[in-house]
Design a protein around this motif. Sequence first.
Motif, PDB file in Angstrom:
ATOM      1  N   UNK A 188      15.091  35.159 -27.052  1.00 17.88           N
ATOM      2  CA  UNK A 188      13.577  34.902 -27.477  1.00 17.88           C
ATOM      3  C   UNK A 188      12.613  35.952 -27.249  1.00 17.88           C
ATOM      4  N   UNK A 189      12.724  36.086 -25.901  1.00 20.44           N
ATOM      5  CA  UNK A 189      11.799  37.180 -25.287  1.00 20.44           C
ATOM      6  C   UNK A 189      11.983  38.505 -25.682  1.00 20.44           C
ATOM      7  N   UNK A 190      13.342  38.984 -25.655  1.00 22.65           N
ATOM      8  CA  UNK A 190      13.649  40.345 -25.962  1.00 22.65           C
ATOM      9  C   UNK A 190      13.425  40.762 -27.436  1.00 22.65           C
ATOM     10  N   UNK A 191      13.534  39.712 -28.370  1.00 23.04           N
ATOM     11  CA  UNK A 191      13.377  39.805 -29.701  1.00 23.04           C
ATOM     12  C   UNK A 191      11.595  40.113 -30.097  1.00 23.04           C
ATOM     13  N   UNK A 192      10.869  39.708 -29.071  1.00 24.90           N
ATOM     14  CA  UNK A 192       9.415  39.867 -29.332  1.00 24.90           C
ATOM     15  C   UNK A 192       8.592  40.389 -28.311  1.00 24.90           C
ATOM     16  N   UNK A 193       9.519  41.327 -27.597  1.00 23.97           N
ATOM     17  CA  UNK A 193       8.726  41.847 -26.449  1.00 23.97           C
ATOM     18  C   UNK A 193       8.086  43.098 -27.012  1.00 23.97           C
ATOM     19  N   UNK A 194       8.146  43.727 -28.267  1.00 24.62           N
ATOM     20  CA  UNK A 194       7.520  44.912 -28.733  1.00 24.62           C
ATOM     21  C   UNK A 194       6.184  44.098 -29.533  1.00 24.62           C
ATOM     22  N   UNK A 195       5.794  42.899 -29.539  1.00 24.39           N
ATOM     23  CA  UNK A 195       4.883  42.586 -30.342  1.00 24.39           C
ATOM     24  C   UNK A 195       3.461  42.853 -29.587  1.00 24.39           C
ATOM     25  N   UNK A 196       2.554  43.446 -30.256  1.00 24.15           N
ATOM     26  CA  UNK A 196       1.277  43.839 -29.649  1.00 24.15           C
ATOM     27  C   UNK A 196       0.630  42.741 -29.015  1.00 24.15           C
ATOM     28  N   UNK A 197       0.591  41.578 -29.792  1.00 20.03           N
ATOM     29  CA  UNK A 197      -0.278  40.455 -29.279  1.00 20.03           C
ATOM     30  C   UNK A 197       0.193  39.979 -27.777  1.00 20.03           C
ATOM     31  N   UNK A 198       1.447  40.333 -27.563  1.00 21.14           N
ATOM     32  CA  UNK A 198       1.971  39.836 -26.482  1.00 21.14           C
ATOM     33  C   UNK A 198       1.718  40.728 -24.928  1.00 21.14           C
ATOM     34  N   UNK A 199       1.163  41.805 -25.257  1.00 20.33           N
ATOM     35  CA  UNK A 199       0.912  42.769 -24.294  1.00 20.33           C
ATOM     36  C   UNK A 199      -0.061  42.478 -23.430  1.00 20.33           C
ATOM     37  N   UNK A 200       0.058  42.439 -22.392  1.00 24.47           N
ATOM     38  CA  UNK A 200      -1.187  42.199 -21.330  1.00 24.47           C
ATOM     39  C   UNK A 200      -1.449  43.235 -20.540  1.00 24.47           C
ATOM     40  N   UNK A 201      -2.517  43.378 -19.774  1.00 23.68           N
ATOM     41  CA  UNK A 201      -2.955  44.695 -19.144  1.00 23.68           C
ATOM     42  C   UNK A 201      -1.800  44.971 -18.049  1.00 23.68           C
ATOM     43  N   UNK A 202      -0.993  44.277 -17.624  1.00 23.54           N
ATOM     44  CA  UNK A 202      -0.120  44.572 -16.359  1.00 23.54           C
ATOM     45  C   UNK A 202       1.386  44.149 -16.801  1.00 23.54           C
ATOM     46  N   UNK A 203       1.611  44.265 -18.144  1.00 24.55           N
ATOM     47  CA  UNK A 203       3.014  43.991 -18.611  1.00 24.55           C
ATOM     48  C   UNK A 203       3.112  43.272 -19.849  1.00 24.55           C
ATOM     49  N   UNK A 204       4.089  42.471 -20.142  1.00 23.86           N
ATOM     50  CA  UNK A 204       4.295  41.840 -21.498  1.00 23.86           C
ATOM     51  C   UNK A 204       4.547  40.401 -21.020  1.00 23.86           C
ATOM     52  N   UNK A 205       3.943  39.511 -21.799  1.00 25.22           N
ATOM     53  CA  UNK A 205       4.043  38.133 -21.683  1.00 25.22           C
ATOM     54  C   UNK A 205       5.608  37.732 -22.147  1.00 25.22           C
ATOM     55  N   UNK A 206       6.376  38.511 -22.899  1.00 23.13           N
ATOM     56  CA  UNK A 206       7.485  37.963 -23.263  1.00 23.13           C
ATOM     57  C   UNK A 206       8.440  38.331 -22.193  1.00 23.13           C
ATOM     58  N   UNK A 207       8.220  39.057 -21.185  1.00 20.96           N
ATOM     59  CA  UNK A 207       9.128  39.159 -20.049  1.00 20.96           C
ATOM     60  C   UNK A 207       9.236  38.094 -19.265  1.00 20.96           C
ATOM     61  N   UNK A 208       8.268  37.310 -19.549  1.00 24.23           N
ATOM     62  CA  UNK A 208       8.367  35.997 -18.517  1.00 24.23           C
ATOM     63  C   UNK A 208       9.583  35.059 -19.070  1.00 24.23           C
ATOM     64  N   UNK A 209      10.033  35.346 -20.404  1.00 28.54           N
ATOM     65  CA  UNK A 209      11.100  34.434 -21.057  1.00 28.54           C
ATOM     66  C   UNK A 209      12.569  34.837 -20.263  1.00 28.54           C
ATOM     67  N   UNK A 210      12.471  35.871 -19.687  1.00 27.73           N
ATOM     68  CA  UNK A 210      13.807  36.334 -18.715  1.00 27.73           C
ATOM     69  C   UNK A 210      13.745  35.698 -17.375  1.00 27.73           C
ATOM     70  N   UNK A 211      12.848  34.991 -16.942  1.00 31.82           N
ATOM     71  CA  UNK A 211      12.725  34.387 -15.693  1.00 31.82           C
ATOM     72  C   UNK A 211      14.150  33.156 -15.540  1.00 31.82           C
ATOM     73  N   UNK A 212      14.353  32.498 -16.370  1.00 38.72           N
ATOM     74  CA  UNK A 212      15.400  31.746 -16.321  1.00 38.72           C
ATOM     75  C   UNK A 212      16.694  32.304 -16.126  1.00 38.72           C
ATOM     76  N   UNK A 213      17.071  33.295 -16.978  1.00 35.86           N
ATOM     77  CA  UNK A 213      18.256  33.908 -16.936  1.00 35.86           C
ATOM     78  C   UNK A 213      18.256  34.990 -15.376  1.00 35.86           C
ATOM     79  N   UNK A 214      17.325  35.389 -15.214  1.00 36.09           N
ATOM     80  CA  UNK A 214      17.431  35.968 -14.073  1.00 36.09           C
ATOM     81  C   UNK A 214      17.652  35.132 -12.740  1.00 36.09           C
ATOM     82  N   UNK A 215      17.147  33.712 -12.934  1.00 34.56           N
ATOM     83  CA  UNK A 215      17.515  32.793 -12.053  1.00 34.56           C
ATOM     84  C   UNK A 215      18.817  32.536 -11.984  1.00 34.56           C
TER      85      UNK A 215
END
Length: 130
Positions: free
Chosen positions: A44-71
Amino acid sequence: MDNQSLYIFVGGLVHIILWLSYKILKNKTIYLIVLFFTILIALLGYLNIHRETLKMPNGNAAAFAFLPLFYMIYYWILRNLFLIIFGNEPLQTGYMQSSWEQGEYRKLHMGDAIFTVLTLLLPFLTTLLF
């Protein structure tokens, strides 16, 4: 699905829930089922990582969807390393806590503390690399 807070909340909350319930992941079947769901969250995060609305000054909010997989990945690696090095299951430690409080009858050692800290922090640090 354009809300930044949703991705941060879901990724962070699922990561913390998995971290707190690490003992159930010892069961291989449960681990694989949870791994499947964490892959779906990361997808879900990967498919939405290029959305302009999810871009933050220091990264992308969609990247947080990877936290559980990384864990899940770090948990598997660190648990197997722990089993090879110490020969027993890792325990998560807390301040002024003993292993007897967790129903385990062995002393806590530095390996338990390292396992606890690394499984909590490594997914966050990896997410910061995105």
